[in-house]
Design an enzyme around this catalytic site. Structure first.
Site, PDB file in Angstrom:
ATOM      1  N   HIS A  39     -40.210 -23.185  57.014  1.00 52.78           N
ATOM      2  CA  HIS A  39     -41.353 -24.465  56.056  1.00 52.78           C
ATOM      3  C   HIS A  39     -40.914 -24.268  54.375  1.00 52.78           C
ATOM      4  O   HIS A  39     -39.437 -23.361  54.207  1.00 52.78           O
ATOM      5  CB  HIS A  39     -42.521 -23.385  56.257  1.00 52.78           C
ATOM      6  CG  HIS A  39     -42.806 -22.156  55.900  1.00 52.78           C
ATOM      7  ND1 HIS A  39     -42.615 -21.144  55.309  1.00 52.78           N
ATOM      8  CD2 HIS A  39     -42.755 -20.856  57.271  1.00 52.78           C
ATOM      9  CE1 HIS A  39     -42.528 -19.895  55.471  1.00 52.78           C
ATOM     10  NE2 HIS A  39     -43.135 -20.105  57.114  1.00 52.78           N
ATOM     11  N   HIS A  42     -38.715 -20.618  53.378  1.00 52.84           N
ATOM     12  CA  HIS A  42     -38.133 -19.976  54.236  1.00 52.84           C
ATOM     13  C   HIS A  42     -37.430 -20.885  53.043  1.00 52.84           C
ATOM     14  O   HIS A  42     -36.148 -20.660  52.887  1.00 52.84           O
ATOM     15  CB  HIS A  42     -37.512 -20.809  55.504  1.00 52.84           C
ATOM     16  CG  HIS A  42     -38.253 -19.735  56.501  1.00 52.84           C
ATOM     17  ND1 HIS A  42     -39.189 -20.683  57.193  1.00 52.84           N
ATOM     18  CD2 HIS A  42     -38.098 -19.132  56.761  1.00 52.84           C
ATOM     19  CE1 HIS A  42     -39.615 -19.362  58.345  1.00 52.84           C
ATOM     20  NE2 HIS A  42     -39.053 -18.163  58.016  1.00 52.84           N
ATOM     21  N   GLN A  66     -38.455  -7.362  68.462  1.00 56.56           N
ATOM     22  CA  GLN A  66     -39.454  -6.965  67.834  1.00 56.56           C
ATOM     23  C   GLN A  66     -41.042  -7.558  67.984  1.00 56.56           C
ATOM     24  O   GLN A  66     -41.666  -7.393  67.027  1.00 56.56           O
ATOM     25  CB  GLN A  66     -38.671  -7.472  66.018  1.00 56.56           C
ATOM     26  CG  GLN A  66     -38.978  -8.595  65.627  1.00 56.56           C
ATOM     27  CD  GLN A  66     -38.270  -9.525  64.599  1.00 56.56           C
ATOM     28  OE1 GLN A  66     -36.791  -9.525  64.391  1.00 56.56           O
ATOM     29  NE2 GLN A  66     -39.606  -9.780  63.456  1.00 56.56           N
ATOM     30  N   ASP A 155     -43.624 -10.243  53.595  1.00 55.18           N
ATOM     31  CA  ASP A 155     -43.603  -9.305  54.769  1.00 55.18           C
ATOM     32  C   ASP A 155     -42.940  -7.637  54.124  1.00 55.18           C
ATOM     33  O   ASP A 155     -41.877  -8.116  54.754  1.00 55.18           O
ATOM     34  CB  ASP A 155     -42.392  -9.821  55.676  1.00 55.18           C
ATOM     35  CG  ASP A 155     -42.839 -10.770  56.324  1.00 55.18           C
ATOM     36  OD1 ASP A 155     -44.195 -10.580  57.493  1.00 55.18           O
ATOM     37  OD2 ASP A 155     -42.387 -11.821  56.909  1.00 55.18           O
ATOM     38  N   GLN A 158     -41.000  -4.773  55.903  1.00 55.58           N
ATOM     39  CA  GLN A 158     -40.265  -5.048  56.255  1.00 55.58           C
ATOM     40  C   GLN A 158     -38.904  -5.255  55.546  1.00 55.58           C
ATOM     41  O   GLN A 158     -38.151  -5.065  55.346  1.00 55.58           O
ATOM     42  CB  GLN A 158     -40.547  -6.307  56.940  1.00 55.58           C
ATOM     43  CG  GLN A 158     -39.106  -7.000  57.162  1.00 55.58           C
ATOM     44  CD  GLN A 158     -38.813  -7.744  58.465  1.00 55.58           C
ATOM     45  OE1 GLN A 158     -39.170  -8.946  59.123  1.00 55.58           O
ATOM     46  NE2 GLN A 158     -38.445  -9.252  56.974  1.00 55.58           N
ATOM     47  N   LEU A 181     -44.425 -17.945  48.909  1.00 50.62           N
ATOM     48  CA  LEU A 181     -44.530 -19.169  48.956  1.00 50.62           C
ATOM     49  C   LEU A 181     -45.698 -19.676  49.262  1.00 50.62           C
ATOM     50  O   LEU A 181     -46.719 -18.850  50.103  1.00 50.62           O
ATOM     51  CB  LEU A 181     -43.902 -19.975  49.006  1.00 50.62           C
ATOM     52  CG  LEU A 181     -43.657 -20.831  48.322  1.00 50.62           C
ATOM     53  CD1 LEU A 181     -42.765 -20.978  46.679  1.00 50.62           C
ATOM     54  CD2 LEU A 181     -42.756 -21.807  48.880  1.00 50.62           C
ATOM     55  N   SER A 191     -44.656 -19.037  58.834  1.00 53.44           N
ATOM     56  CA  SER A 191     -44.918 -20.102  60.658  1.00 53.44           C
ATOM     57  C   SER A 191     -45.853 -20.147  61.481  1.00 53.44           C
ATOM     58  O   SER A 191     -46.069 -21.184  62.328  1.00 53.44           O
ATOM     59  CB  SER A 191     -43.163 -19.376  61.521  1.00 53.44           C
ATOM     60  OG  SER A 191     -42.453 -19.506  60.959  1.00 53.44           O
TER      61      SER A 191
END
Ligand code: PAF
Length: 285
Positions: A39, A42, A66, A155, A158, A181, A191
């Site tokens: 999207h 990315h 994961q 994330d 992460q 974003l 996503s």
């Protein structure tokens, strides 16, 4: 469009040979690891990669290790043809699409566990998740051998786990975070947003609104405990639940904090809206 067409790789040796050829002429290589279902978020990573590098490699691999046993691995959206078209249009030089046999060949038995930053927050609710992320990202970086790898701040935990792992293992790559974003109403692009019903989609931006309210309150010196309690009430009234966490953490170490005295903080949340788990975070301080 890139001046060069998109090359697609599915094996390590040819990808490394291509990256080595680029490096030999002085190119700076940037890796954008993804799980596909691309999207605009990315594509913002790709745009940043193009801005700071000479060659962009984007990987697509939906990493089974994961996902927890009851999570959405099987129904995670997959659309390789559309993803490749988007990457080509965005000016990516190489797409790397390994399959599970390339990433986890028979006998694979190594796992990277990152203590500290991976504990609590999402780590508390997704046992093994960050070990799966740290292991696959270490592999992707060793396979592609980029100078820089980019990850979205959406994330946030992460990102900190990956920074820690690269530092601790002396892996020679620069890890950079790219701001989240958002849709015009504040909802972070994800996503998983496509799982939301139209009715849930209308309520989803409340998560970001609560986080920005807490950030503004902290910046104005209001007490953290009251801000978090108010935030929980607002989320519950908007139909979120369960709220897995709504917490204020040090922006670097992710240690729990209750004010801005020790430096910049991050306010992070994960909550279900219907069957969809949403996460988001904002900065304060
Ligand atoms: O953020 C993601 O899409 C994934 O966690 C990553 C970093 C590509 C590892 O599978």
């Amino acid at each position: 469009m890139s001046a060069f067409p998109l090359s697609v790789f599915d094996a390590v040796a040819p990808l490394r040979a291509q990256v080595a050829a680029w490096r030999a002429v002085g190119d700076r290589i940037v890796l954008v690891p993804t799980m596909g279902a691309l999207h605009a978020g990315h594509l913002a990573l790709v745009a940043q990669a193009r801005a700071i590098g000479d060659r962009v490699v984007a990987s697509i691999f939906v990493n089974p290790t994961q996902f927890g046993p009851n999570e959405d691995f099987l129904r995670y959206p997959r659309d390789t043809a559309s993803d490749l078209a988007l990457l080509a249009e965005a000016g990516v030089d190489a797409a790397y699409l390994p399959d599970a046999a390339v990433m986890y060949p028979a006998g694979f038995s190594t796992r990277i566990a990152v203590d500290g930053v991976s504990e609590g927050l999402c780590g508390g609710f997704r046992p093994g998740h960050f070990s799966g992320v740290a292991t696959v990202v270490t592999k992707l970086i060793n396979q592609a051998q980029p100078d820089v790898a980019l990850f979205g701040e959406k994330d946030f935990q992460q990102l900190q786990v990956i920074r820690r792992a690269m530092r601790d293992l002396d892996i020679p790559v620069l890890i950079e975070g790219v701001p989240t974003l958002r849709e015009a109403d504040g909802l972070a692009l994800s996503s998983r947003n496509r799982y939301l019903t139209p009715e849930e989609r209308a309520r989803a931006p409340r998560l970001h609104a609560v986080l920005t309210r807490i950030a503004a309150g902290l910046n104005a010196g209001e007490p953290a405990e009251a801000l978090v309690a108010e935030g929980r009430t607002v989320l519950e009234a908007a139909g979120f639940g369960p709220i897995q966490y709504l917490e204020i953490r040090d922006a670097g170490s992710l240690a729990p904090v209750s004010d801005l005295r020790t430096g910049p903080v991050r306010i992070l949340a994960a909550a279900y809206l219907g069957a969809t788990r949403l996460i988001d975070n904002v900065a304060a301080g």
